[in-house]
Design a protein around this motif. Structure first.
Motif, mmCIF file in Angstrom:
data_model
loop_
_atom_site.group_PDB
_atom_site.id
_atom_site.type_symbol
_atom_site.label_atom_id
_atom_site.label_comp_id
_atom_site.label_asym_id
_atom_site.label_seq_id
_atom_site.Cartn_x
_atom_site.Cartn_y
_atom_site.Cartn_z
ATOM 1 N N GLY A 164 0.823 -1.203 0.000
ATOM 2 C CA GLY A 164 0.000 0.000 0.000
ATOM 3 C C GLY A 164 0.855 1.250 0.000
ATOM 4 N N ILE A 165 0.869 1.956 1.108
ATOM 5 C CA ILE A 165 1.681 3.167 1.242
ATOM 6 C C ILE A 165 2.902 2.900 2.126
ATOM 7 C CG2 ILE A 165 1.708 5.517 2.180
ATOM 8 C CD1 ILE A 165 -1.218 5.726 1.228
ATOM 9 N N PRO B 104 -0.860 -3.277 -7.944
ATOM 10 C CA PRO B 104 -1.124 -2.147 -7.047
ATOM 11 C C PRO B 104 -2.582 -1.710 -7.139
ATOM 12 C CG PRO B 104 0.940 -1.804 -8.199
ATOM 13 C CD PRO B 104 0.305 -3.020 -8.828
ATOM 14 N N ARG C 18 -5.614 7.573 -2.607
ATOM 15 C CA ARG C 18 -4.736 6.561 -2.012
ATOM 16 C C ARG C 18 -4.047 5.740 -3.102
ATOM 17 N NH1 ARG C 18 -4.283 1.381 -1.099
ATOM 18 N NH2 ARG C 18 -3.405 0.598 0.857
ATOM 19 N N ALA D 291 -0.065 5.339 -3.774
ATOM 20 C CA ALA D 291 0.537 4.002 -3.780
ATOM 21 C C ALA D 291 1.266 3.744 -5.097
ATOM 22 C CB ALA D 291 -0.533 2.939 -3.549
#
Length: 434
Positions: free
Chosen positions: A12-13, A38, A105, A109
């Motif tokens: 993710g991040i 992703p 988001r 990412a």
């Protein structure tokens, strides 16, 4: 040859951010991710405070700004769509409810994936199924044997769980989720809708709009990055519910029942929910552990210290945690015991503050009664005036309330307000995880 390989669970991040800094420090990094690629889309997240400083030190701020979503601010609306309170994005120095830099988001990412793909091994469509910190086949206890759902077992020096509040790594190495996740009795659904006749042409005009209804119900709609794209949300307060996390249709039925009699744009958004490409439903809860490491396994971001979306600090915690964890491993020349202890010492005060919910907590976000909704609207109209301004300013300032170290891995272009510096903590030679 000494084992210098680190496995990160979660793309993710937090996971790719950690990979970026670990590669700068000379570690070999593998990331395993359950999804086949992703994840695109998702809701907007904030780049604020020390999290923004980390992105600047990565040299990614220009790209982040180019990907950011244009939002004028946050507004509350009644059942007819009339605005009852609003706060501009420029309030609180651009780091209020809606920050100056908001990015989807999935876009953040992807930005982090692009920055790491060339020198990081990614294992998509797979996950960790076992973690053994015992001696390897050569009898040495200098690593972790990891089994995967698809890939062959491998031995790593360290394993980092960056796989969210329902972390598989945490369950395998620390214990069951119920021991570490504290529910706040709020459930939320997020999805992407597209403006048009079916939505009765919701005119957001660049604003993040939110509608409250009695019973602790919240409906929201905010602009996406693409024309006509709407990021929608339904949240409600409830004691613990039993539901199948894999059954999307049943989750949508649950949401539809809860919001069946709510006004504003709710009926149109409920119809769009059924065909949304990225519907997501989950409970809100805070993750709390006395220690974020067990032997050679450590936790990062939501896996170790999720603060809930109500704080707006999840992205900052992920980015800062990744930077500090990698920096301390570099500073300790790979001595994981020293590095994990320093990681806790640097991050713990920052995390403890982030866990403090905004004034009113869940009740402030989703009032149960009409009177509660009116009182919350009144407080929102007073946000930029004393004494509410001081209370909220303290909440928003938490994002930058950490003495962000320099580890010699990157030179910052400038110093962000509220992020003081300290000297490096140790040697920066070629890391060896001992």
């Amino acid at each position: 040859m000494e084992n210098n390989e680190v496995l990160i669970c979660g793309a993710g991040i937090a996971g790719p951010a950690l990979a970026y800094w670990l590669r700068k420090a000379g570690f070999a990094v593998t990331i395993v991710e359950r999804t086949p690629a992703p994840r695109p889309g998702g809701q907007t997240v904030d780049l604020r405070g020390a999290g923004r400083t980390v992105i600047e030190r990565m040299g990614l701020m220009d790209r982040a700004r180019a990907e950011s979503v244009d939002q004028h601010g946050f507004a509350l609306v009644d059942t007819t769509g009339r605005v009852t309170a609003r706060v501009g994005a420029d309030s609180f120095g651009g780091e209020g409810i809606v920050s100056e830099i908001e990015i989807l988001r999935g876009d953040l990412a992807r930005l982090l994936y692009d920055a790491t793909a060339a020198d990081t091994e990614y294992l998509f469509d797979d996950t960790v199924t076992g973690i053994d910190q015992g001696a390897g086949g050569d009898g040495r206890a200098d690593g972790v044997t990891v089994t995967f759902e698809r890939a062959a077992p491998r031995r790593f020096a360290l394993v980092i769980g960056a796989d969210g509040p329902h972390s598989v790594v945490r369950a395998l190495a620390f214990g069951p989720e119920r021991d570490f996740v504290r529910p706040i009795d709020v459930y939320t659904a997020w999805f992407t809708a597209f403006d048009g006749p079916d939505l009765n042409h919701i005119d957001l005009d660049g604003w993040f709009l939110m509608h409250n209804a009695p019973g602790g119900l919240v409906v929201s709609a905010r602009p996406g990055r693409l024309p006509g794209e709407i990021k929608a949300g339904f949240s409600f307060r409830s004691p613990a519910l039993s539901y199948d996390r894999r059954d999307v249709a049943a989750q949508q039925d649950l949401v539809a029942r809860r919001f069946a009699r709510v006004g504003w744009k709710t009926p149109a958004l409920l119809r769009s929910m059924r065909t949304a490409p990225d519907f997501f439903f989950d409970s809100m809860g805070q993750v709390r552990l006395d220690s974020w490491s067990r032997g050679r396994v450590a936790l990062l971001g939501d896996a170790g210290y999720c603060a809930t979306p109500l704080t707006g600090l999840g992205t900052s915690l992920a980015l800062v945690g990744a930077y500090v964890l990698a920096g301390e491993l570099a500073a300790a020349a790979g001595d994981h015991a020293v590095a994990f202890r320093r990681y806790d010492e640097v991050m713990r005060p920052y995390v403890d503050q982030a866990h403090q919910l905004p004034p009113g907590g869940a009740a402030g976000y989703a009032p149960s009664s009409r009177l509660g909704i009116r009182m919350r609207d009144l407080s929102m109209r007073s946000m930029t005036r004393w004494p509410m301004r001081n209370l909220l300013a303290a909440q928003f300032a938490k994002a930058g309330d950490i003495a962000l170290p320099h580890y010699g891995l990157a030179a910052p272009p400038h110093r962000s307000p509220g992020a003081a510096d300290r000297a490096p903590t140790g040697s920066h030679g070629t890391p060896r995880v001992g």
